[in-house]
Design a protein around this motif. Structure first.
Motif, PDB file in Angstrom:
ATOM      1  N   GLY A   9      40.558 -26.995 -25.583  1.00 61.79           N
ATOM      2  CA  GLY A   9      41.416 -28.408 -25.815  1.00 61.79           C
ATOM      3  C   GLY A   9      41.703 -28.852 -24.361  1.00 61.79           C
ATOM      4  N   ASP A  10      42.509 -29.990 -24.596  1.00 59.51           N
ATOM      5  CA  ASP A  10      42.950 -30.600 -23.499  1.00 59.51           C
ATOM      6  C   ASP A  10      44.403 -30.092 -22.708  1.00 59.51           C
ATOM      7  OD1 ASP A  10      40.649 -32.462 -23.824  1.00 59.51           O
ATOM      8  OD2 ASP A  10      41.985 -33.684 -25.107  1.00 59.51           O
ATOM      9  N   ARG A  11      45.092 -29.471 -23.746  1.00 62.25           N
ATOM     10  CA  ARG A  11      46.392 -28.924 -23.349  1.00 62.25           C
ATOM     11  C   ARG A  11      46.844 -27.779 -24.052  1.00 62.25           C
ATOM     12  NH1 ARG A  11      51.759 -29.155 -23.042  1.00 62.25           N
ATOM     13  NH2 ARG A  11      53.210 -30.350 -22.361  1.00 62.25           N
ATOM     14  N   ALA A  12      47.276 -26.933 -23.455  1.00 59.57           N
ATOM     15  CA  ALA A  12      47.860 -25.494 -24.520  1.00 59.57           C
ATOM     16  C   ALA A  12      49.368 -25.117 -23.905  1.00 59.57           C
ATOM     17  CB  ALA A  12      46.935 -24.503 -24.194  1.00 59.57           C
ATOM     18  N   VAL A  13      50.252 -24.888 -25.055  1.00 59.28           N
ATOM     19  CA  VAL A  13      51.434 -24.371 -24.470  1.00 59.28           C
ATOM     20  C   VAL A  13      51.687 -23.089 -25.214  1.00 59.28           C
ATOM     21  CG1 VAL A  13      54.058 -24.861 -24.967  1.00 59.28           C
ATOM     22  CG2 VAL A  13      52.277 -26.967 -24.392  1.00 59.28           C
ATOM     23  N   TYR A  14      51.966 -21.990 -24.372  1.00 58.89           N
ATOM     24  CA  TYR A  14      52.222 -20.504 -25.058  1.00 58.89           C
ATOM     25  C   TYR A  14      53.834 -20.353 -25.031  1.00 58.89           C
ATOM     26  CZ  TYR A  14      52.171 -15.769 -25.124  1.00 58.89           C
ATOM     27  OH  TYR A  14      52.550 -14.341 -25.325  1.00 58.89           O
ATOM     28  N   SER A  15      54.338 -20.083 -26.066  1.00 60.78           N
ATOM     29  CA  SER A  15      55.643 -19.773 -26.048  1.00 60.78           C
ATOM     30  C   SER A  15      55.757 -18.210 -26.210  1.00 60.78           C
ATOM     31  CB  SER A  15      56.540 -20.204 -27.550  1.00 60.78           C
ATOM     32  OG  SER A  15      56.570 -21.709 -27.475  1.00 60.78           O
ATOM     33  N   ILE A  16      56.270 -17.579 -24.993  1.00 62.42           N
ATOM     34  CA  ILE A  16      56.177 -16.172 -24.848  1.00 62.42           C
ATOM     35  C   ILE A  16      56.983 -15.445 -26.062  1.00 62.42           C
ATOM     36  CG2 ILE A  16      56.685 -14.179 -23.587  1.00 62.42           C
ATOM     37  CD1 ILE A  16      56.203 -16.145 -21.165  1.00 62.42           C
ATOM     38  N   ASP A  17      58.233 -15.703 -26.558  1.00 58.82           N
ATOM     39  CA  ASP A  17      58.843 -15.119 -27.386  1.00 58.82           C
ATOM     40  C   ASP A  17      58.350 -14.931 -28.705  1.00 58.82           C
ATOM     41  OD1 ASP A  17      61.017 -14.048 -25.463  1.00 58.82           O
ATOM     42  OD2 ASP A  17      62.537 -15.913 -26.005  1.00 58.82           O
ATOM     43  N   GLY A  18      58.138 -16.346 -29.126  1.00 58.29           N
ATOM     44  CA  GLY A  18      57.237 -16.216 -30.389  1.00 58.29           C
ATOM     45  C   GLY A  18      55.745 -15.591 -30.495  1.00 58.29           C
ATOM     46  N   GLY A  19      55.081 -15.835 -29.417  1.00 59.40           N
ATOM     47  CA  GLY A  19      53.730 -15.345 -29.442  1.00 59.40           C
ATOM     48  C   GLY A  19      52.729 -16.484 -29.716  1.00 59.40           C
ATOM     49  N   GLU A  20      53.256 -17.690 -29.506  1.00 60.88           N
ATOM     50  CA  GLU A  20      52.639 -18.566 -30.293  1.00 60.88           C
ATOM     51  C   GLU A  20      51.932 -19.569 -29.107  1.00 60.88           C
ATOM     52  OE1 GLU A  20      53.875 -20.739 -34.082  1.00 60.88           O
ATOM     53  OE2 GLU A  20      54.565 -22.217 -32.389  1.00 60.88           O
ATOM     54  N   VAL A  21      50.431 -19.798 -29.276  1.00 58.70           N
ATOM     55  CA  VAL A  21      49.731 -20.715 -28.505  1.00 58.70           C
ATOM     56  C   VAL A  21      49.494 -22.024 -29.199  1.00 58.70           C
ATOM     57  CG1 VAL A  21      47.585 -21.195 -27.180  1.00 58.70           C
ATOM     58  CG2 VAL A  21      48.751 -18.752 -27.044  1.00 58.70           C
ATOM     59  N   VAL A  22      49.701 -23.211 -28.947  1.00 58.94           N
ATOM     60  CA  VAL A  22      49.429 -24.412 -29.277  1.00 58.94           C
ATOM     61  C   VAL A  22      48.459 -25.217 -28.542  1.00 58.94           C
ATOM     62  CG1 VAL A  22      50.340 -26.751 -30.398  1.00 58.94           C
ATOM     63  CG2 VAL A  22      51.583 -24.479 -30.588  1.00 58.94           C
ATOM     64  N   VAL A  23      47.433 -25.317 -29.131  1.00 63.47           N
ATOM     65  CA  VAL A  23      46.327 -26.117 -28.297  1.00 63.47           C
ATOM     66  C   VAL A  23      46.023 -27.451 -28.970  1.00 63.47           C
ATOM     67  CG1 VAL A  23      43.726 -25.986 -27.522  1.00 63.47           C
ATOM     68  CG2 VAL A  23      45.067 -23.719 -27.995  1.00 63.47           C
ATOM     69  N   THR A  24      46.051 -28.371 -28.054  1.00 68.93           N
ATOM     70  CA  THR A  24      45.932 -29.772 -28.702  1.00 68.93           C
ATOM     71  C   THR A  24      44.858 -30.548 -27.989  1.00 68.93           C
ATOM     72  OG1 THR A  24      47.581 -30.505 -27.066  1.00 68.93           O
ATOM     73  CG2 THR A  24      48.590 -29.966 -29.190  1.00 68.93           C
ATOM     74  N   GLY A  25      44.635 -31.826 -28.497  1.00 64.16           N
ATOM     75  CA  GLY A  25      43.493 -32.701 -27.987  1.00 64.16           C
ATOM     76  C   GLY A  25      42.284 -32.165 -28.032  1.00 64.16           C
ATOM     77  N   ASN A  26      41.246 -32.808 -28.969  1.00 64.17           N
ATOM     78  CA  ASN A  26      39.884 -32.442 -29.303  1.00 64.17           C
ATOM     79  C   ASN A  26      39.801 -30.946 -29.252  1.00 64.17           C
ATOM     80  OD1 ASN A  26      38.925 -35.212 -29.241  1.00 64.17           O
ATOM     81  ND2 ASN A  26      39.406 -35.386 -27.272  1.00 64.17           N
TER      82      ASN A  26
END
Length: 168
Positions: free
Chosen positions: A104-121
């Protein structure tokens, strides 16, 4: 060794409690065995540190277990106590696990929740199977993923994919 190099080395050592997943550990269930608790390593062409962030630029990469986050730039954010709590990657972003890859174009990883959000195509690939959309949420501890659509030409606000049954 210069003071800046010593600070970077100290920051690298402090980051060993950080991020990124290993799908195989998702079944362990215990907090100590959680993927998001594994030690990490990182590298880049250049980097800098402040009290709140560590910024990696140029072929930036963060690895943990069998997983890797690669991007043009990666910033690691710290909470008030100095512990890492979030990782943001920008540019051409790749998140790769042993069984799948996400781009993707951007990713945000929240460490406590173990969640990666990938956005943009976003493109999610697992073997020959491919799924595209605008936003992918992936949990590094449970291996659960959710894809949402985004305006993309004639597809509209929809996800699209191609899945191959076993044996094909």
């Amino acid at each position: 060794m210069t003071a800046m190099k010593m600070k970077m080395l100290a920051a690298a050592t402090a980051l060993t409690v950080l991020v990124l997943p290993s799908v195989g550990d998702a079944q362990s269930g215990s907090a100590a065995g959680r993927t998001s608790n594994q030690p990490i390593a990182f590298g880049a062409d250049s980097g800098e540190q402040t009290a709140e962030t560590i910024s990696l630029r140029g072929r930036a990469e963060v690895t943990q277990g069998d997983n890797r986050l690669r991007a043009d730039a990666i910033t690691l954010y710290r909470d008030a106590s100095g512990d890492p709590d979030r990782v943001e990657a920008t540019g051409t972003v790749y998140f790769v696990t042993p069984t799948q890859s996400m781009r993707g174009d951007r990713a945000v990883y929240s460490i406590d929740g173990g969640e990666v959000v990938v956005t943009g195509n976003v493109v999610l690939t697992q073997g020959r199977n491919v799924l595209t959309g605008g936003r992918l949420t992936y949990n590094v501890n449970t291996d659960a993923a959710t894809m949402a659509g985004a305006p993309r030409g004639s597809a509209g606000n929809r996800i699209q994919g191609v899945f191959y049954p076993n044996g094909n």
